[in-house]
Design a protein around this motif. Structure first.
Motif, PDB file in Angstrom:
ATOM      1  N   HIS A 111       8.209  16.045 -16.516  1.00 52.64           N
ATOM      2  CA  HIS A 111       8.389  14.729 -15.910  1.00 52.64           C
ATOM      3  C   HIS A 111       7.324  14.504 -14.842  1.00 52.64           C
ATOM      4  O   HIS A 111       6.977  15.424 -14.103  1.00 52.64           O
ATOM      5  N   LEU A 113       6.313  11.658 -11.659  1.00 56.99           N
ATOM      6  CA  LEU A 113       6.670  10.523 -10.812  1.00 56.99           C
ATOM      7  C   LEU A 113       5.391   9.750 -10.550  1.00 56.99           C
ATOM      8  O   LEU A 113       4.367  10.339 -10.191  1.00 56.99           O
ATOM      9  N   LEU A 130       9.488   6.972 -13.176  1.00 56.26           N
ATOM     10  CA  LEU A 130       9.595   8.355 -13.636  1.00 56.26           C
ATOM     11  C   LEU A 130       9.484   8.335 -15.151  1.00 56.26           C
ATOM     12  O   LEU A 130      10.155   7.547 -15.809  1.00 56.26           O
ATOM     13  N   SER A 159      19.673   9.328 -10.736  1.00 53.11           N
ATOM     14  CA  SER A 159      18.711   9.508 -11.800  1.00 53.11           C
ATOM     15  C   SER A 159      19.252  10.515 -12.795  1.00 53.11           C
ATOM     16  O   SER A 159      19.733  11.586 -12.408  1.00 53.11           O
TER      17      SER A 159
END
Length: 182
Positions: A111, A113, A130, A159
């Motif tokens: 992941h 950001l 994200l 999230s």
């Protein structure tokens, strides 16, 4: 100091003072000014790992895997290839001039950001996107990067990708300690 950074300092004190950054050079290389909260965050903490989960990208880091400019160039290329190959863009990027710039990486997940950068928008108003990294899913959070980070560490941010945070104890380990130990 930005209120979200003051909140972070209360949650997890910074380690040793980080080396100074040449923000003018960094911003020139990216072709845009950066949000003040990010620059303050890096000036207070340096690059490193929050709660063994979120790596704050660091301009000038010796390891290109955690260096802001190197990751920004890499992610631009990867996302362009994915979108050219048919992966759908998130709705926030359908305006052809909007783009994303990475500011952090989520350890072990792929992941990233990003800031959502829209034409004519001041960098201090950039919000957080994200991307799950190994698929097409995106989340948009109406917060600055420091506000988002503080919210993840306190449980104030909802999230799907941070369901294991916040932890009981908060930590920050600077890149200089992690990357020289390996």
């Amino acid at each position: 100091m930005h209120p979200a950074i003051s909140r972070l300092v209360d949650i997890v004190p910074p380690a040793a003072p980080p080396r100074p950054r040449d923000w003018t050079t960094v911003e020139a290389a990216l072709g845009t000014p950066l949000p003040d909260d990010f620059k303050q965050l890096v000036d207070v903490y340096g690059g490193g790992l929050f709660d063994e989960t979120i790596w704050l990208l660091d301009p000038g880091c010796a390891d290109p895997g955690y260096e802001l400019l190197a990751i920004a160039a890499e992610r631009d290329e990867i996302l362009a290839d994915l979108w050219d190959g048919g992966e759908p863009k998130p709705a926030e990027l359908l305006d052809g001039e909007a783009r994303v710039i990475p500011w952090a990486y989520v350890e072990g997940s792929g992941h990233y950001l990003y800031w959502l950068v829209r034409p004519g928008q001041h960098p201090d108003s950039w919000t957080v996107m994200l991307n799950e990294g190994r698929g097409p899913e995106w989340e948009h959070h109406q917060q600055t990067c420091a506000g988002f980070l503080a919210g993840v560490m306190t449980g104030d941010v909802e999230s799907f990708y941070f369901d294991d945070l916040p932890g009981m104890d908060h930590t920050f380990v600077p890149n200089d300690e992690i990357l020289t130990a390996t």
